[in-house]
Design an enzyme around this catalytic site. Structure first.
Site, PDB file in Angstrom:
ATOM      1  N   GLN A 131       0.828  -1.204   0.000  1.00 52.58           N
ATOM      2  CA  GLN A 131       0.000   0.000   0.000  1.00 52.58           C
ATOM      3  C   GLN A 131       0.866   1.259   0.000  1.00 52.58           C
ATOM      4  O   GLN A 131       0.340   2.367  -0.078  1.00 52.58           O
ATOM      5  CB  GLN A 131      -0.908   0.023   1.243  1.00 52.58           C
ATOM      6  CG  GLN A 131      -1.878  -1.140   1.313  1.00 52.58           C
ATOM      7  CD  GLN A 131      -2.702  -1.189   2.592  1.00 52.58           C
ATOM      8  OE1 GLN A 131      -2.969  -2.272   3.085  1.00 52.58           O
ATOM      9  NE2 GLN A 131      -3.134  -0.052   3.136  1.00 52.58           N
TER      10      GLN A 131
ATOM     11  N   ARG B  25      -8.191  -1.155   8.731  1.00 53.00           N
ATOM     12  CA  ARG B  25      -9.166  -0.056   8.634  1.00 53.00           C
ATOM     13  C   ARG B  25      -9.247   0.716   9.938  1.00 53.00           C
ATOM     14  O   ARG B  25     -10.259   0.722  10.610  1.00 53.00           O
ATOM     15  CB  ARG B  25     -10.529  -0.626   8.251  1.00 53.00           C
ATOM     16  CG  ARG B  25     -10.856  -0.277   6.806  1.00 53.00           C
ATOM     17  CD  ARG B  25     -12.131  -0.830   6.327  1.00 53.00           C
ATOM     18  NE  ARG B  25     -12.651   0.015   5.259  1.00 53.00           N
ATOM     19  CZ  ARG B  25     -13.631  -0.341   4.451  1.00 53.00           C
ATOM     20  NH1 ARG B  25     -14.197  -1.506   4.581  1.00 53.00           N
ATOM     21  NH2 ARG B  25     -14.054   0.461   3.521  1.00 53.00           N
ATOM     22  N   CYS B  26      -8.156   1.425  10.253  1.00 53.22           N
ATOM     23  CA  CYS B  26      -8.046   1.908  11.620  1.00 53.22           C
ATOM     24  C   CYS B  26      -7.536   3.334  11.802  1.00 53.22           C
ATOM     25  O   CYS B  26      -7.788   3.922  12.839  1.00 53.22           O
ATOM     26  CB  CYS B  26      -7.092   0.995  12.354  1.00 53.22           C
ATOM     27  SG  CYS B  26      -5.497   0.946  11.565  1.00 53.22           S
TER      28      CYS B  26
ATOM     29  N   GLU C 274     -12.454   4.523   6.188  1.00 52.30           N
ATOM     30  CA  GLU C 274     -12.479   3.651   7.365  1.00 52.30           C
ATOM     31  C   GLU C 274     -13.655   3.886   8.287  1.00 52.30           C
ATOM     32  O   GLU C 274     -13.892   3.092   9.205  1.00 52.30           O
ATOM     33  CB  GLU C 274     -11.185   3.850   8.163  1.00 52.30           C
ATOM     34  CG  GLU C 274      -9.973   3.395   7.400  1.00 52.30           C
ATOM     35  CD  GLU C 274      -8.706   3.969   7.994  1.00 52.30           C
ATOM     36  OE1 GLU C 274      -7.729   3.229   8.122  1.00 52.30           O
ATOM     37  OE2 GLU C 274      -8.690   5.157   8.350  1.00 52.30           O
TER      38      GLU C 274
HETATM   39  N1  MCN Z   1     -14.028   9.567  -1.559  1.00 48.22           N
HETATM   40  C1  MCN Z   1     -14.930  10.445  -2.122  1.00 48.22           C
HETATM   41  N2  MCN Z   1     -15.330  11.543  -1.414  1.00 48.22           N
HETATM   42  C2  MCN Z   1     -14.858  11.788  -0.158  1.00 48.22           C
HETATM   43  C3  MCN Z   1     -13.947  10.885   0.424  1.00 48.22           C
HETATM   44  C4  MCN Z   1     -13.531   9.778  -0.314  1.00 48.22           C
HETATM   45  O1  MCN Z   1     -15.391  10.209  -3.233  1.00 48.22           O
HETATM   46  N3  MCN Z   1     -15.237  12.866   0.512  1.00 48.22           N
HETATM   47  C5  MCN Z   1     -13.541   8.401  -2.314  1.00 48.22           C
HETATM   48  C6  MCN Z   1     -12.050   8.533  -2.614  1.00 48.22           C
HETATM   49  O2  MCN Z   1     -11.758   9.302  -3.701  1.00 48.22           O
HETATM   50  C7  MCN Z   1     -11.622   7.089  -2.741  1.00 48.22           C
HETATM   51  C8  MCN Z   1     -12.489   6.402  -1.688  1.00 48.22           C
HETATM   52  O3  MCN Z   1     -13.639   7.235  -1.514  1.00 48.22           O
HETATM   53  O4  MCN Z   1     -11.902   6.614  -4.023  1.00 48.22           O
HETATM   54  C9  MCN Z   1     -11.765   6.250  -0.323  1.00 48.22           C
HETATM   55  O5  MCN Z   1     -11.109   7.433  -0.043  1.00 48.22           O
HETATM   56  P1  MCN Z   1     -10.352   7.822   1.313  1.00 48.22           P
HETATM   57  O6  MCN Z   1     -11.330   8.002   2.399  1.00 48.22           O
HETATM   58  O7  MCN Z   1      -9.443   8.932   0.980  1.00 48.22           O
HETATM   59  O8  MCN Z   1      -9.498   6.528   1.702  1.00 48.22           O
HETATM   60  P2  MCN Z   1      -8.189   5.947   0.960  1.00 48.22           P
HETATM   61  O9  MCN Z   1      -8.362   6.029  -0.492  1.00 48.22           O
HETATM   62  O10 MCN Z   1      -6.971   6.488   1.569  1.00 48.22           O
HETATM   63  O11 MCN Z   1      -8.364   4.421   1.317  1.00 48.22           O
HETATM   64  C10 MCN Z   1      -7.841   3.874   2.496  1.00 48.22           C
HETATM   65  C11 MCN Z   1      -8.915   3.220   3.333  1.00 48.22           C
HETATM   66  C12 MCN Z   1      -8.250   2.333   4.305  1.00 48.22           C
HETATM   67  S1  MCN Z   1      -7.073   2.997   5.311  1.00 48.22           S
HETATM   68  C13 MCN Z   1      -8.536   0.978   4.359  1.00 48.22           C
HETATM   69  S2  MCN Z   1      -7.786   0.059   5.553  1.00 48.22           S
HETATM   70  C14 MCN Z   1      -9.463   0.393   3.419  1.00 48.22           C
HETATM   71  C15 MCN Z   1     -10.404   1.375   2.847  1.00 48.22           C
HETATM   72  O12 MCN Z   1      -9.811   2.496   2.478  1.00 48.22           O
HETATM   73  N4  MCN Z   1      -9.047  -0.606   2.612  1.00 48.22           N
HETATM   74  C16 MCN Z   1      -9.828  -0.950   1.517  1.00 48.22           C
HETATM   75  N5  MCN Z   1     -11.320   0.887   1.975  1.00 48.22           N
HETATM   76  C17 MCN Z   1     -11.003  -0.195   1.197  1.00 48.22           C
HETATM   77  N6  MCN Z   1     -11.787  -0.544   0.150  1.00 48.22           N
HETATM   78  C18 MCN Z   1     -11.396  -1.568  -0.637  1.00 48.22           C
HETATM   79  N7  MCN Z   1     -12.180  -1.895  -1.688  1.00 48.22           N
HETATM   80  N8  MCN Z   1     -10.244  -2.269  -0.421  1.00 48.22           N
HETATM   81  C19 MCN Z   1      -9.461  -1.988   0.631  1.00 48.22           C
HETATM   82  O13 MCN Z   1      -8.332  -2.666   0.814  1.00 48.22           O
HETATM   83 CU1  CUN Z   2      -4.978   0.826   9.581  1.00 44.45          CU
HETATM   84  S1  CUN Z   2      -5.726  -0.129   7.965  1.00 44.45           S
HETATM   85 MO1  CUN Z   2      -5.885   1.279   6.470  1.00 44.45          MO
HETATM   86  O1  CUN Z   2      -5.131   2.486   7.461  1.00 44.45           O
HETATM   87  O2  CUN Z   2      -4.671   0.795   5.432  1.00 44.45           O
END
Ligand code: MCN
Ligand code: CUN
Length: 795
Positions: free
Chosen positions: A223, A370-371, A740
């Protein structure tokens, strides 16, 4: 008359555009690490320890070497000759790559075999003879700190016992004074069990060292490719520009693919020694038994309360069981992650938190799943505690929350532990949730049902969580500041490519980053490709975890697009033959202020950047941006679950689930809803079906999908989703993280619902997973039920 484009039609902000990555995923055309086949590639398998704690007396590899097709057998002793038997962890500890002196958890890596195919390698692993001398085993902090406990990390100097750290934050004296003023004190203690992210795709790597070019290419399920590149450069002492980490499609990460695993290191060394590509793909049990566990914390705390429901102070202690090595991936400054984000959505005047970390004979872990760095535990405890305090005060649990939630006009709000929450409409989210679930009606139904011997319950969980580390002042990993970056290149025909240092694992970055560019430039989202995961092409970034991608990398995408727009404006002025000050922007087009019909499209500007730029202007249309966020983003959520518990069997069924999420501006509402449903599903699984633990000998119980259940569509309840939008005041497009939230806030809603159904029994806690036999035990014997290891071996 405006000629601006319809943003939803071009796939901009707010468009529920279909996920472009799904084009290949649903056709079976994803390209995962295990799909990659390189010429001359060999296969690596790992021999794991059957014992949780034992001294290694001898390792005899001769029979393995004799098996035809075996190219290399690696042991800790051989790794040691290259100074690779141990590696540094992301939390300033050391971790064994291959065991030399002792094994310290069941499933620890003891040796590796590289062979023509994985089957030969596996057979050869079994031919390795290891003589162990068993040692006493520790599976919880109590045992770790007992008098005379064996010292697990006797490899370390200055480590006389099993304590890793003692950490505290907050105002101890002030908290004590507030407790002295309390009308009532409510207490709770519980264990948040180990849980495992268990992505469908296990971990793996293909290392390919080319002696001729001195270049090391590693395909791997990470990641955070840039962090891995830095780690390889530092640990293996290879020049950074000669290391290329490629993270191809990832079959789910959920935090499991953040840490650095011994398998990666061994495959790299094997490839360097053999000068051939070496592939390692972990099997399911190997994944469940040895990689990135989460939680395993003991939480106890109390609230000082006034009779009218106002919280005066909060005090809590955490005992964290880190396993054999302290390898948490978390910001360096905080030993127990962001646990101190607990109670951030409530107006708590003063608080104090202490934390102690200990070693045990279990696989290292502590932070993944997811934390956002322990916020899952923090919010679980918070919401379980809130419900218990409402009961202790004899107040309605929704009302008790409302009294204490931070008010809309109180932002930015400083929490008792020093965070600054940015914005929100907490009471509104709660109201929307209560309305949707039919709160008052349900309370009546519950009464009526109770009169007929049925047990209904309702659980609420309201929380805000810190997403999007960092700002660089406070957040770093091993000294590397936490920021992120993006590069945007617009080609001459107005098509574009975006690259970021994040690495999605299924979250839909390829879809949503294009939407951000579309919003900023008016290019149709379908004209923009997104690429992540290759350190030779992507700009530096800290990776995707802690829902930091949208808050940080997503913000960088917007900032890069704004730089491109600024240059395009100069090109437009040149094309329109006016001065830049006379040029106005509307989505997709620049026009002359005094003559709105006279304009040029963004595509025409792109063409001009390569074919008709003004004298002295640098050709091309591209920009990069590094984004150091001023603060974390603070989304809010309200999850409400209703259940019916069968008093005879302890089986409980979910009746309804309502989720109200406020993650600021939603880039893609459909993707956001997908993230929330996924999180609610995982929360449901954690709360009642995912049981992975340890017996007194340190055997990992539940290390396969027969015991550690994945929720399917069959048992997963339906969800009703609602939204509230409070734009993030400091994010360029007002978005907050969301990935998360539901997995963080969800578990407490399910557990609270069950506890509510049995509240009259006086039982204060049943540990997760809240299995039917635990509920039955609580109902029958009117006592709390602990799930802490060791599990009883008498069944
Ligand atoms: N998004 C959006 N509008 C927002 C916030 C987010 O449209 N206001 C969209 C983003 O553009 C992105 C998605 O939602 O496409 C998730 O965005 P974000 O909250 O920024 O999280 P990350 O992309 O950094 O994803 C990490 C988070 C984590 S830490 C874990 S653990 C987890 C999770 O995402 N692992 C996943 N969701 C997952 N979903 C899938 N399918 N697979 C994983 O391994
Ligand atoms: Cu702690 S699980 Mo996500 O932050 O990759």
């Amino acid at each position: 008359m405006t000629k601006a484009l319809d943003e939803i039609k071009i796939g901009g902000l707010g468009s529920s555009r279909k996920r472009v990555e799904d084009n290949r995923f649903i056709r079976g055309k994803g390209n995962y690490t295990d799909d990659i086949v390189l010429p001359g590639m060999l296969h690596m398998e790992i021999l794991r320890s059957p014992l949780a704690h034992a001294r290694i007396k001898s390792i005899d590899t001769s029979r393995a070497w004799d098996i035809p097709g075996v190219h290399l057998v690696l042991t800790g002793e051989m790794m040691a000759t290259r100074n690779l038997a141990w590696m540094p962890t992301l939390s300033y500890d050391t971790q064994a790559v291959l065991a030399t002196d002792k094994v310290r958890f069941q499933g620890q890596e003891v040796a590796c075999v590289v062979a023509d195919d994985p089957y030969i390698a596996k057979d050869a692993c079994e031919a390795i003879q290891v003589e162990y001398e068993p040692l006493p085993v520790i599976v919880n902090p109590q045992q770790a700190t007992a008098d005379g406990a064996p010292v697990i990390r006797d490899d370390k100097e200055n480590q006389p016992d099993n304590v890793i750290y003692n950490w505290e934050v907050g105002d101890k004296d002030g908290t004590e004074r507030a407790f002295a003023q309390a009308d009532k004190i409510s207490t709770l203690s519980l264990h948040y069990p180990r849980s495992h992210p268990s992505p469908i795709e296990c971990c793996g790597s293909i290392a390919d060292f080319n002696r001729a070019t001195s270049k090391l290419t590693v395909y791997m399920t990470t990641q955070a490719p840039h962090i891995i590149r830095a780690a390889v450069a530092l640990v293996a002492e290879l020049p950074e520009h000669m290391i290329r980490i490629i993270s191809p499609d990832i079959g789910g990460g959920f935090g499991n693919k953040v840490p650095v695993y011994p398998g990666y290191v061994c495959s790299i060394l094997a490839s360097i020694l053999l000068e051939r590509p070496v592939k390692w793909i972990e099997d399911k049990t190997g994944n469940l038994i040895s990689t990135g566990f989460a939680r395993d914390v003991y939480l106890e705390g109390e609230l000082a309360l006034r009779n009218d429901g106002k919280i005066l102070a909060m005090r809590m202690h955490t005992d964290a069981d880190h396993g054999a090595f302290f390898s948490d991936a978390q910001p360096s400054k905080f030993k127990i992650g962001l646990m101190h984000s607990t109670f951030a959505c409530y107006d708590v005047p003063v608080a104090h938190l202490t934390a102690r970390g200990t070693y045990s004979n279990k696989a290292p872990g502590g932070v993944a799943y997811r934390c956002s760095f322990r916020v899952t535990e923090a919010m679980f405890f918070q919401e379980r505690m809130m419900q218990q305090a409402a009961y202790d005060l004899g107040l309605d649990q929704a009302e008790f929350r409302r009294v204490n939630l931070v008010r809309d006009d109180d932002f930015p709000h400083r929490t008792p532990f020093g965070f600054l929450t940015d914005s929100g409409q907490y009471a509104k989210c709660l109201d929307v949730g209560l309305e949707a679930i039919g709160y008052q009606d349900f309370l009546r139904q519950k009464e009526e049902a109770r009169a007929r011997g049925r047990r209904l319950g309702i659980g609420i969980s309201t929380m805000t969580e810190p997403l999007g580390a960092g700002n660089s002042r406070e957040y770093d990993i091993l000294g590397i500041k936490m920021f992120d970056s993006a590069e945007l290149r617009v080609h001459l025909t107005g098509k574009a490519i975006v690259r970021t240092g994040a690495r999605g694992q299924g979250q839909g970055h390829e879809t949503t980053w294009a939407q951000i560019v579309s919003h900023e430039l008016g290019l149709p989202a379908d004209d923009i490709v997104v690429e992540e995961g290759d350190t030779d092409t992507a700009p530096f970034g800290m990776g995707t975890y802690a829902s930091r991608s949208t808050p940080v990398a997503g913000a960088a995408v917007a900032m890069a697009a704004r730089k491109v727009r600024a240059k395009a404006r100069r090109l437009a002025a040149h094309l329109l033959e006016v001065s830049e000050e006379d040029v106005e922007w509307e989505l997709g087009r620049f026009y002359v202020r005094s003559a709105p019909d006279h304009g040029v499209t963004i595509q025409e500007c792109a063409m001009a950047a390569y074919s008709n730029m003004p004298d002295g202007m640098e050709p091309g249309l591209e920009a990069s941006a590094y984004y150091d966020p001023p603060n974390l983003t603070w989304p809010f959520a309200c999850y409400i679950v209703t259940v019916e518990v069968d008093p005879d069997t302890g089986v409980w069924d979910v009746l309804n689930v309502v989720a109200v999420d406020d993650c600021g501006v939603r880039i893609n509402p459909m993707i956001v809803e997908g993230q929330i449903m996924g999180g609610l599903t995982e929360a449901y699984a954690m709360s009642n079906m995912q049981f992975i633990t340890f017996d007194a000998e340190g055997n990992c119980v539940g290390s396969n999908y027969m015991d550690y259940l994945l929720p399917t569509a069959w048992e997963t309840p339906g969800f009703e989703l609602h939204e509230v939008v409070t734009p993030c005041p400091h994010h360029p497009i007002g978005a907050k993280g969301v990935g998360e939230c539901a997995a963080v806030g969800g578990p407490a809603a399910y557990v609270n619902a069950v506890m509510d159904a049995i509240q009259d029994t006086g039982v204060r806690n049943i540990d997760m997973p809240v299995l039917p036999d635990r509920v039955w035990e609580a109902l029958t014997f009117r006592r709390d039920v602990s799930g802490a290891p060791p599990v009883r071996s008498d069944g």
